[in-house]
Design a protein around this motif. Structure first.
Motif, PDB file in Angstrom:
ATOM      1  N   ARG A  89      12.155  34.283  50.006  1.00  0.00           N
ATOM      2  CA  ARG A  89      12.429  34.085  48.583  1.00  0.00           C
ATOM      3  C   ARG A  89      13.659  33.200  48.453  1.00  0.00           C
ATOM      4  NH1 ARG A  89      15.383  36.932  44.220  1.00  0.00           N
ATOM      5  NH2 ARG A  89      16.476  38.174  45.752  1.00  0.00           N
ATOM      6  N   TYR A 146      15.324  29.543  45.930  1.00  0.00           N
ATOM      7  CA  TYR A 146      15.326  28.908  44.616  1.00  0.00           C
ATOM      8  C   TYR A 146      14.165  27.941  44.470  1.00  0.00           C
ATOM      9  CZ  TYR A 146      17.548  25.025  47.096  1.00  0.00           C
ATOM     10  OH  TYR A 146      17.825  24.004  47.959  1.00  0.00           O
ATOM     11  N   MET A 172      33.475  34.831  44.662  1.00  0.00           N
ATOM     12  CA  MET A 172      32.611  33.936  45.442  1.00  0.00           C
ATOM     13  C   MET A 172      31.380  33.727  44.611  1.00  0.00           C
ATOM     14  SD  MET A 172      32.313  35.433  49.309  1.00  0.00           S
ATOM     15  CE  MET A 172      31.314  34.181  50.092  1.00  0.00           C
ATOM     16  N   GLU A 173      31.033  32.473  44.365  1.00  0.00           N
ATOM     17  CA  GLU A 173      29.866  32.253  43.513  1.00  0.00           C
ATOM     18  C   GLU A 173      29.061  31.070  44.026  1.00  0.00           C
ATOM     19  OE1 GLU A 173      30.842  32.245  39.381  1.00  0.00           O
ATOM     20  OE2 GLU A 173      28.766  31.974  38.747  1.00  0.00           O
ATOM     21  N   GLY A 174      27.760  31.235  44.013  1.00  0.00           N
ATOM     22  CA  GLY A 174      26.870  30.175  44.444  1.00  0.00           C
ATOM     23  C   GLY A 174      26.262  29.452  43.257  1.00  0.00           C
ATOM     24  N   PHE A 175      25.622  28.334  43.531  1.00  0.00           N
ATOM     25  CA  PHE A 175      25.001  27.554  42.452  1.00  0.00           C
ATOM     26  C   PHE A 175      24.009  26.585  43.067  1.00  0.00           C
ATOM     27  CE2 PHE A 175      26.941  23.301  42.877  1.00  0.00           C
ATOM     28  CZ  PHE A 175      27.821  23.581  43.906  1.00  0.00           C
ATOM     29  N   ILE A 176      23.146  26.078  42.219  1.00  0.00           N
ATOM     30  CA  ILE A 176      22.167  25.067  42.629  1.00  0.00           C
ATOM     31  C   ILE A 176      22.240  23.961  41.591  1.00  0.00           C
ATOM     32  CG2 ILE A 176      19.694  24.579  42.896  1.00  0.00           C
ATOM     33  CD1 ILE A 176      20.544  26.284  45.159  1.00  0.00           C
ATOM     34  N   LEU A 197      14.020  43.050  40.774  1.00  0.00           N
ATOM     35  CA  LEU A 197      15.238  42.669  41.492  1.00  0.00           C
ATOM     36  C   LEU A 197      16.467  43.350  40.891  1.00  0.00           C
ATOM     37  CD1 LEU A 197      14.237  38.924  41.973  1.00  0.00           C
ATOM     38  CD2 LEU A 197      14.078  40.745  43.681  1.00  0.00           C
ATOM     39  N   LEU A 235      21.879  42.165  48.604  1.00  0.00           N
ATOM     40  CA  LEU A 235      21.915  40.698  48.526  1.00  0.00           C
ATOM     41  C   LEU A 235      20.498  40.133  48.634  1.00  0.00           C
ATOM     42  CD1 LEU A 235      25.067  39.841  50.656  1.00  0.00           C
ATOM     43  CD2 LEU A 235      24.606  38.941  48.359  1.00  0.00           C
ATOM     44  N   ARG A 236      19.702  40.736  49.500  1.00  0.00           N
ATOM     45  CA  ARG A 236      18.316  40.255  49.662  1.00  0.00           C
ATOM     46  C   ARG A 236      17.489  40.498  48.404  1.00  0.00           C
ATOM     47  NH1 ARG A 236      16.481  42.598  55.419  1.00  0.00           N
ATOM     48  NH2 ARG A 236      14.607  41.373  55.019  1.00  0.00           N
ATOM     49  N   ARG A 237      17.934  41.421  47.559  1.00  0.00           N
ATOM     50  CA  ARG A 237      17.190  41.745  46.333  1.00  0.00           C
ATOM     51  C   ARG A 237      17.920  41.278  45.076  1.00  0.00           C
ATOM     52  NH1 ARG A 237      12.195  42.360  46.563  1.00  0.00           N
ATOM     53  NH2 ARG A 237      12.118  43.736  44.763  1.00  0.00           N
ATOM     54  N   ILE A 238      18.959  40.476  45.223  1.00  0.00           N
ATOM     55  CA  ILE A 238      19.744  40.115  44.036  1.00  0.00           C
ATOM     56  C   ILE A 238      18.912  39.201  43.131  1.00  0.00           C
ATOM     57  CG2 ILE A 238      20.955  38.050  44.940  1.00  0.00           C
ATOM     58  CD1 ILE A 238      22.679  40.882  42.982  1.00  0.00           C
ATOM     59  N   ALA A 239      19.071  39.374  41.842  1.00  0.00           N
ATOM     60  CA  ALA A 239      18.305  38.581  40.867  1.00  0.00           C
ATOM     61  C   ALA A 239      19.030  37.279  40.554  1.00  0.00           C
ATOM     62  CB  ALA A 239      18.125  39.394  39.582  1.00  0.00           C
ATOM     63  N   PHE A 240      18.338  36.380  39.922  1.00  0.00           N
ATOM     64  CA  PHE A 240      18.909  35.125  39.420  1.00  0.00           C
ATOM     65  C   PHE A 240      20.137  35.452  38.564  1.00  0.00           C
ATOM     66  CE2 PHE A 240      19.060  31.848  36.062  1.00  0.00           C
ATOM     67  CZ  PHE A 240      19.140  30.698  36.845  1.00  0.00           C
ATOM     68  N   ARG A 291      25.047  39.845  39.547  1.00  0.00           N
ATOM     69  CA  ARG A 291      26.478  40.089  39.724  1.00  0.00           C
ATOM     70  C   ARG A 291      26.674  41.175  40.765  1.00  0.00           C
ATOM     71  NH1 ARG A 291      26.990  36.100  37.829  1.00  0.00           N
ATOM     72  NH2 ARG A 291      27.670  35.433  35.764  1.00  0.00           N
ATOM     73  N   LEU A 348      23.799  34.238  47.432  1.00  0.00           N
ATOM     74  CA  LEU A 348      24.633  33.840  46.289  1.00  0.00           C
ATOM     75  C   LEU A 348      24.270  32.422  45.852  1.00  0.00           C
ATOM     76  CD1 LEU A 348      28.209  35.077  47.354  1.00  0.00           C
ATOM     77  CD2 LEU A 348      26.526  36.282  45.950  1.00  0.00           C
ATOM     78  N   THR A 377      21.214  30.717  46.609  1.00  0.00           N
ATOM     79  CA  THR A 377      19.826  30.552  46.163  1.00  0.00           C
ATOM     80  C   THR A 377      19.583  31.241  44.828  1.00  0.00           C
ATOM     81  OG1 THR A 377      19.060  32.462  47.435  1.00  0.00           O
ATOM     82  CG2 THR A 377      18.985  30.325  48.527  1.00  0.00           C
ATOM     83  N   GLN A 378      20.293  32.327  44.552  1.00  0.00           N
ATOM     84  CA  GLN A 378      20.097  33.043  43.285  1.00  0.00           C
ATOM     85  C   GLN A 378      21.224  32.781  42.290  1.00  0.00           C
ATOM     86  OE1 GLN A 378      17.121  34.250  42.964  1.00  0.00           O
ATOM     87  NE2 GLN A 378      16.770  33.713  45.122  1.00  0.00           N
ATOM     88  N   ARG A 379      22.107  31.848  42.583  1.00  0.00           N
ATOM     89  CA  ARG A 379      23.224  31.520  41.667  1.00  0.00           C
ATOM     90  C   ARG A 379      23.969  32.801  41.295  1.00  0.00           C
ATOM     91  NH1 ARG A 379      18.093  28.962  41.923  1.00  0.00           N
ATOM     92  NH2 ARG A 379      17.990  27.270  40.396  1.00  0.00           N
ATOM     93  N   ALA A 380      24.233  33.613  42.298  1.00  0.00           N
ATOM     94  CA  ALA A 380      24.829  34.920  42.036  1.00  0.00           C
ATOM     95  C   ALA A 380      26.326  34.890  42.305  1.00  0.00           C
ATOM     96  CB  ALA A 380      24.147  35.972  42.907  1.00  0.00           C
ATOM     97  N   ARG A 381      26.990  35.940  41.880  1.00  0.00           N
ATOM     98  CA  ARG A 381      28.444  36.024  41.962  1.00  0.00           C
ATOM     99  C   ARG A 381      28.853  37.353  42.583  1.00  0.00           C
ATOM    100  NH1 ARG A 381      31.587  35.807  36.324  1.00  0.00           N
ATOM    101  NH2 ARG A 381      30.914  33.629  36.371  1.00  0.00           N
TER     102      ARG A 381
END
Lengths: 351, 351
Positions: free
Chosen positions: A62, A64, A281-285, B225, B242-247, B250, B274, B276-280
């Motif tokens: 899974r 993006y 810590m924050e990710g983005f696409i 998720l 983390l493997r189940r974190i949603a778009f 947080r 973080l 791929t899901q734009r998570a924080r």
């Protein structure tokens, strides 16, 4: 109506760890009819972008974006030339940025993904895969939106960038330095790259992460700790920067190239610094910012003209050499944007 | 003027990994003069709070608070009774929350750290170390400010809480469930604790992380998720979430108790979710919210009265047993707040 010989490189198997150019990919040549359906265009690929993110697209997990399928042409961002068009919006010679993958030609229906490029003297179309393409846009939105650099910027703001001699890192570092006036420390993997960072890009300090005393050097270079860490690499560099993160520091998780070839990567051991330093810590696409690309390209074009944003390219020739070039990218053999030059522009229609 | 025999437990050595009650701490009895300087008060400790964060205070590293020194009384939050006062603001019998550590008595100058508690029938003063103390306040600010639960709340918002049967986790989970109406999954380390989470606290699902099929169960329990993961444990549970974190999910990094005894902890291998899901992932320390404690205690007192916020305590007796009790906390032997009861209140001054 005629046929074109189209050389493609497809995904042959999913690597568990390192990419093996011989078994991970397979080259094939197919015949492509140049007969176009309504609104379709035939493009000739000029440049292919090589990006660390491609390693993720090869995993069946899974993410993006859906994984590249086995036997499918490897996905990539490309700059291509329209050489035949049934679309009222495109004509022979138009240069476009598009995602058509590792192949010489493609027939496409124009969509949001296809963007016409305004070429201008002194700027190669390949720039639209680098500074003015997804790579540069990634740096732009990462450092401004996720890093919130406008809130903290200035000489008292310490910014560290890993993979700083790479295509994205070099843009993030230069924006931090020359647009926001921060103290910027670039991290790279060779002394030559470090020279490039300080002498050509004007960063304050460059550190070679292969140095045995890297962490000590990082401490010396960050006496006021790290306000923003723009991370392209993950691994020990991320851990070192977590240990130096400042109160309310921001870690922009752009990439983790050092971990992409690991089956189960080593996570950042010192992530609990997020607690003690109230850090984020924050990710983005970059795709999420599509509506703001126009403004970003305008800003960055201006910065290029003002000399605030310089770039280099590492170019490999021939689509059949894309697999080896991708491995080189993971080995850090490039400085700046890693590209495959597939073909020259055609000056007049051969079809 | 007289002397009081004051039993204290001091830090004897810094553990590298697990705490050894026999060598990490040392009990000592000292004589304390009851003669007070201007504005000083003498307090008798009633309850001592045991918290995972204490493990961090024992490390000699940069953190949000200075490390406890060797031979210094071990730091803790306490509820104490004023038994002698030279301060116009305090009188015999006042109950205070204060940081005076693992000892029976202390002479203190009132400061911001000393807060007078309004006791009321049916609520033990120890509640001010639990739901209405730093523990509960941590949950309150973590889930509301860092988790931004008000933005996402409601039945379509999936919240997962690790250490959910613990003092902080149980409060965070109940606020998410009964105040914000989220779907809440609690994670704990025994079937008894899981029963407590669903039957007594009313969570939607409880999962025992020691189950061999834990990750599979987590997947089943989070079909949409995870929007907010409130993490007290770190380790494999963090990786699973983390493997189940949603778009745009947080992760509230409240604690990482599973890693505190490790010399170099294993970091979260899947932190690149973080990206791929734009998570924080963001950490915090409750002290930063001191100015908002009043409103939070008001809210939580109301929720207690409305039956929305229940709590349990696990109580060990005698200050000399604090080291063993702290080890028990790390073993997960507690349900709800882990406390040491040091003494009963005095009804009239003996001095």
């Amino acid at each position: 109506m005629g046929f074109i010989q189209n050389t493609q490189v497809v995904l042959a198997s999913r690597p568990v760890t390192d990419i093996d150019p011989k078994t991970t990919f397979r080259k094939q040549t197919v015949s492509l009819s140049d007969e176009l359906g309504p609104n379709e265009v035939l493009v000739k690929v000029l440049f292919v972008s090589l990006d660390p993110a491609m390693r993720g697209w090869m995993r069946d997990v899974r993410s993006y974006i859906r994984p590249v399928r086995i036997d499918e042409v490897m996905r990539s961002s490309d700059v291509a030339q329209v050489i035949k068009s049934n679309s009222p919006d495109y004509k022979f010679g138009d240069i476009v940025r598009v995602t058509c993958g590792w192949q010489e030609y493609a027939i496409l229906t124009p969509s949001e993904d296809m963007v016409k490029i305004k070429t201008f003297p002194g700027v190669s179309p390949s720039t639209y895969l680098g500074v003015l393409g997804p790579t540069g846009l990634t740096a732009y939105f990462g450092i401004t939106d996720i890093g919130e650099i406008a809130k903290k910027g200035g000489p008292n703001c310490t910014v560290v960038v890993s993979g700083a001699a790479g295509a994205t890192g070099s843009v993030a570092a230069q924006i931090a330095k020359h647009v926001y006036g921060c103290r910027v420390i670039g991290i790279a993997g060779s002394d030559d790259k470090c020279d490039y960072l300080t002498k050509e890009l004007g960063l304050d300090v460059a550190l070679n992460y292969k140095s045995k005393t890297f962490f000590k050097e990082l401490c010396v270079a960050t006496p006021k700790l790290i306000d923003i860490f723009y991370d392209n690499t993950g691994g020990d560099i991320l851990d070192g920067c977590l240990r130096r993160i400042a109160f309310k520091g921001r870690i922009v998780v752009c990439g983790a190239i050092s971990t992409y070839n690991e089956a189960v990567p080593k996570g950042p051991a010192y992530y609990s610094a997020l607690i003690t330093q109230r850090a984020r810590m924050e990710g983005f696409i970059v795709f999420d910012y599509a509506k703001q690309y126009g403004k970003a390209i305008e800003d960055m074009s201006k910065w290029i003209k003002e000399g605030k944003l310089k770039s280099r390219e590492t170019i490999v020739h021939g689509i059949e050499n894309a697999p080896d070039a991708l491995v080189k990218l993971f080995n850090g053999d490039n400085t700046g944007k890693m590209l495959v030059k597939v073909a020259d522009e055609e000056t007049r229609s051969m079809l």
